[in-house]
Write a protein that holds these residues in place. Structure first.
Motif, PDB file in Angstrom:
ATOM      1  N   GLY A  16     -14.694  38.728 -11.588  1.00 38.59           N
ATOM      2  CA  GLY A  16     -13.497  39.558 -11.704  1.00 38.59           C
ATOM      3  C   GLY A  16     -13.510  40.489 -12.903  1.00 38.59           C
ATOM      4  N   SER A  17     -14.034  40.020 -14.051  1.00 38.88           N
ATOM      5  CA  SER A  17     -13.985  40.871 -15.247  1.00 38.88           C
ATOM      6  C   SER A  17     -14.829  42.128 -15.034  1.00 38.88           C
ATOM      7  CB  SER A  17     -14.462  40.098 -16.475  1.00 38.88           C
ATOM      8  OG  SER A  17     -15.841  39.820 -16.395  1.00 38.88           O
ATOM      9  N   HIS A 124     -10.557  37.999 -20.360  1.00 37.85           N
ATOM     10  CA  HIS A 124     -10.403  37.786 -18.920  1.00 37.85           C
ATOM     11  C   HIS A 124     -10.169  36.336 -18.549  1.00 37.85           C
ATOM     12  CE1 HIS A 124     -11.061  41.770 -17.174  1.00 37.85           C
ATOM     13  NE2 HIS A 124     -11.709  41.995 -18.300  1.00 37.85           N
ATOM     14  N   ASN A 177      -4.211  42.848 -14.433  1.00 36.27           N
ATOM     15  CA  ASN A 177      -5.213  43.479 -13.567  1.00 36.27           C
ATOM     16  C   ASN A 177      -4.511  44.343 -12.529  1.00 36.27           C
ATOM     17  OD1 ASN A 177      -7.384  42.415 -14.886  1.00 36.27           O
ATOM     18  ND2 ASN A 177      -7.378  40.527 -13.689  1.00 36.27           N
ATOM     19  N   ASN A 209     -16.877  32.881  -6.627  1.00 38.67           N
ATOM     20  CA  ASN A 209     -18.275  32.672  -7.018  1.00 38.67           C
ATOM     21  C   ASN A 209     -18.677  31.197  -6.892  1.00 38.67           C
ATOM     22  OD1 ASN A 209     -16.786  31.654  -9.096  1.00 38.67           O
ATOM     23  ND2 ASN A 209     -17.321  33.267 -10.554  1.00 38.67           N
ATOM     24  N   ARG A 211     -17.855  28.506  -8.180  1.00 36.49           N
ATOM     25  CA  ARG A 211     -18.050  27.641  -9.340  1.00 36.49           C
ATOM     26  C   ARG A 211     -17.075  26.484  -9.222  1.00 36.49           C
ATOM     27  NH1 ARG A 211     -17.029  29.363 -14.354  1.00 36.49           N
ATOM     28  NH2 ARG A 211     -15.659  31.045 -13.727  1.00 36.49           N
ATOM     29  N   LYS A 214     -13.304  26.777  -9.045  1.00 33.69           N
ATOM     30  CA  LYS A 214     -12.659  27.329  -7.846  1.00 33.69           C
ATOM     31  C   LYS A 214     -12.242  26.244  -6.851  1.00 33.69           C
ATOM     32  CE  LYS A 214     -13.354  31.417  -9.428  1.00 33.69           C
ATOM     33  NZ  LYS A 214     -12.289  32.282  -9.882  1.00 33.69           N
ATOM     34  N   GLU A 285      -6.962  29.767 -13.289  1.00 31.81           N
ATOM     35  CA  GLU A 285      -7.273  31.196 -13.115  1.00 31.81           C
ATOM     36  C   GLU A 285      -6.441  31.930 -14.155  1.00 31.81           C
ATOM     37  OE1 GLU A 285      -9.295  32.947 -11.173  1.00 31.81           O
ATOM     38  OE2 GLU A 285      -9.809  31.413  -9.716  1.00 31.81           O
ATOM     39  N   SER A 286      -7.053  32.765 -14.955  1.00 33.21           N
ATOM     40  CA  SER A 286      -6.243  33.505 -15.924  1.00 33.21           C
ATOM     41  C   SER A 286      -5.345  34.493 -15.204  1.00 33.21           C
ATOM     42  CB  SER A 286      -7.143  34.244 -16.891  1.00 33.21           C
ATOM     43  OG  SER A 286      -7.852  35.238 -16.189  1.00 33.21           O
ATOM     44  N   GLY A 288      -6.356  35.658 -11.286  1.00 26.17           N
ATOM     45  CA  GLY A 288      -6.544  35.470  -9.841  1.00 26.17           C
ATOM     46  C   GLY A 288      -6.647  36.811  -9.133  1.00 26.17           C
ATOM     47  N   LEU A 289      -7.612  37.622  -9.582  1.00 28.03           N
ATOM     48  CA  LEU A 289      -7.781  38.956  -8.986  1.00 28.03           C
ATOM     49  C   LEU A 289      -8.012  38.873  -7.486  1.00 28.03           C
ATOM     50  CD1 LEU A 289      -8.082  42.018  -9.584  1.00 28.03           C
ATOM     51  CD2 LEU A 289     -10.534  41.631  -9.799  1.00 28.03           C
TER      52      LEU A 289
HETATM   53  O1  GMT Z   1     -13.267  33.482 -12.118  1.00 31.75           O
HETATM   54  C1  GMT Z   1     -14.442  33.692 -12.368  1.00 31.75           C
HETATM   55  O2  GMT Z   1     -15.295  32.860 -12.177  1.00 31.75           O
HETATM   56  C2  GMT Z   1     -14.894  35.032 -12.894  1.00 31.75           C
HETATM   57  C3  GMT Z   1     -14.111  35.419 -14.101  1.00 31.75           C
HETATM   58  C4  GMT Z   1     -14.754  36.580 -14.839  1.00 31.75           C
HETATM   59  O3  GMT Z   1     -14.794  36.481 -16.050  1.00 31.75           O
HETATM   60  O4  GMT Z   1     -15.156  37.570 -14.267  1.00 31.75           O
HETATM   61  O5  GMT Z   1     -12.774  35.741 -13.704  1.00 31.75           O
HETATM   62  C5  GMT Z   1     -11.796  35.775 -14.702  1.00 31.75           C
HETATM   63  O6  GMT Z   1     -11.385  37.130 -14.845  1.00 31.75           O
HETATM   64  C6  GMT Z   1     -10.766  37.693 -13.692  1.00 31.75           C
HETATM   65  C7  GMT Z   1     -10.448  39.155 -13.980  1.00 31.75           C
HETATM   66  O7  GMT Z   1      -9.576  39.319 -15.048  1.00 31.75           O
HETATM   67  C8  GMT Z   1      -9.493  36.878 -13.346  1.00 31.75           C
HETATM   68  O8  GMT Z   1      -8.867  37.434 -12.212  1.00 31.75           O
HETATM   69  C9  GMT Z   1      -9.895  35.424 -13.061  1.00 31.75           C
HETATM   70  O9  GMT Z   1      -8.718  34.679 -12.844  1.00 31.75           O
HETATM   71  C10 GMT Z   1     -10.635  34.857 -14.277  1.00 31.75           C
HETATM   72  N1  GMT Z   1     -11.166  33.530 -13.928  1.00 31.75           N
HETATM   73  C11 GMT Z   1     -10.708  32.415 -14.500  1.00 31.75           C
HETATM   74  O10 GMT Z   1      -9.823  32.387 -15.341  1.00 31.75           O
HETATM   75  C12 GMT Z   1     -11.335  31.154 -14.007  1.00 31.75           C
END
Ligand code: GMT
Length: 377
Positions: A16-17, A124, A177, A209, A211, A214, A285-286, A288-289
């Motif tokens: 997502g980041s 993120h 986001n 992904n 992990r 999830k 999920e910070s 949840g994109l």
């Molecule tokens: O969720 C992931 O495994 C990927 C991760 C990333 O760093 O790319 O996602 C995080 O950033 C996204 C974009 O800001 C958020 O939407 C996801 O919620 C966040 N993942 C977590 O917090 C687990």
């Protein structure tokens, strides 16, 4: 300063980041800013040639002396080079480790050469929660956040976590986001749908992904309950460390003819376009994109009530929230929606309307304002 030259540092992968950083850069470029992406491979969502977009690849050297390649040093060197020769106004780094520390290093090197470059750090989620698991990162992250000219977090929940874990002096701005709402061709969608499900079979979907965080096995357990009551199909998009466990659970539950594992997909809009419900039972999920992307395609979300998800998915309006791991509640909620055409249609409309609160048009100016503040300091 109206038009800016901005260096965006990101992870180029499906996460997502990386998606947010790439879409942000593309949108800024469309508005006339000059965008320089800096990372180790072509970002997944970057696409083809576009005006105002430049991509600088960080070559990771392969000296036999190093057991671990010093990516952070190579990234900082590349940032110095790009800032200097492309005459950038500021750097925006997505994800604290190692992007914020590399930005700090680049900033100091440039300062020693008489060049002042501010950097904005966007958190993120996993960059912050990782520290809960490995405290050794804490001093580096705290320092880099305090040295950032501005820090943003993608949800109120992540801001709260950041303030709990780190003694940050820099203010943390919440910039959620965002999403671009797209119109799908209804006829085209119908044609694709027919390849995966019968007309009367609901399509459930999960994208991640794979992990541990999830909880993809919960996705299968929820689907198993739903499918017993209402014969359905499950589209699983993505890949990752839990894939093997998922495969064996799928066989154990005898669901292989009902579950379609699509693998990694660059543009998920088409998959969401044929889906009726999105499942996101994550541990945390910070933001949840993936849920927001589903809602933007009018797909209601059955999710866990954790982290920033409730800031996106509104319980009883755009979907339902359940406690982490409560697969039976999630299955009941999914069945409730799938059993009533009118309820499902209402939730689909609500999901799309809620997604519009996170439209690109609303969120982009928040980042631009932060850039301007930083440059006027
Ligand atoms: O969720 C992931 O495994 C990927 C991760 C990333 O760093 O790319 O996602 C995080 O950033 C996204 C974009 O800001 C958020 O939407 C996801 O919620 C966040 N993942 C977590 O917090 C687990």
């Amino acid at each position: 300063m109206d038009k800016m030259k901005i260096g965006i540092v990101l992870y180029p992968t499906f996460g997502g980041s990386g998606v947010v950083a790439t879409e942000l850069g593309k949108a800024l470029a469309k508005k006339g800013h000059e965008i320089h992406f800096i990372t180790y491979s072509q970002p997944v969502r970057l696409g083809s040639f576009r005006e105002n977009i430049f991509y600088h690849e960080v070559a990771v050297s392969d000296y036999p002396l190093f057991e671990y390649q010093p990516y952070e040093t190579e990234l900082a060197s590349k940032m110095v080079d790009v800032v200097k020769y492309e005459k950038l106004d500021l750097l925006h780094v997505h994800y604290a480790i190692p992007h914020a520390s590399a930005a700090f290093m680049a900033k100091q090197i440039l300062l020693s050469q008489g060049i002042k470059i501010p950097y904005v750090t966007t958190l993120h989620g996993t960059d912050i929660t990782l520290v809960g698991k490995d405290p050794s990162f804490e001093p580096v992250i705290t320092f880099c956040l305090n040295q950032s000219d501005a820090v943003t977090a993608v949800s109120e929940s992540l801001k709260k976590d950041t303030l709990e874990h780190f003694k940050t002096k820099t203010e943390v701005h919440v910039v959620p986001n965002f999403i671009q709402i797209m119109d799908e061709d209804a006829n085209q969608v119908q044609l694709i749908r027919q390849r995966y499900a019968l007309d009367n079979e609901p399509v459930l979907c999960h994208i991640s992904n794979f992990r541990k965080v999830k909880r993809v096995e919960d996705v299968l357990l929820i689907f198993n309950e739903v499918n017993k009551k209402i014969p359905s199909k499950l589209l699983l998009v993505g890949d990752g460390p839990e894939r093997a466990n998922l495969d064996s659970l799928c066989r154990q539950l005898n669901l292989c003819d009902r579950v379609i594992m699509i693998g990694k997909v660059r543009d998920t809009a088409h998959v969401l376009g044929i889906s009726d419900l999105f499942l996101l039972p994550s541990e945390t999920e910070s933001f949840g994109l993936a849920a927001l992307e589903a809602m933007a395609m009018s797909v209601p979300v059955i999710s866990s009530n954790t982290g920033g998800i409730p800031e996106v998915n509104v319980h009883g309006v755009t979907g339902f929230l359940s406690n982490v791991g409560d697969v039976s509640d999630m299955a009941q909620n999914a069945i409730k929606l799938l059993e009533s055409d009118s309820l499902l249609s209402k939730f689909k409309m609500n999901a799309l309307n809620r997604a519009k609160d996170f439209s690109l048009e609303k969120v982009l100016p928040l980042y631009e304002r932060i850039y301007k503040q930083v440059l006027s300091k």
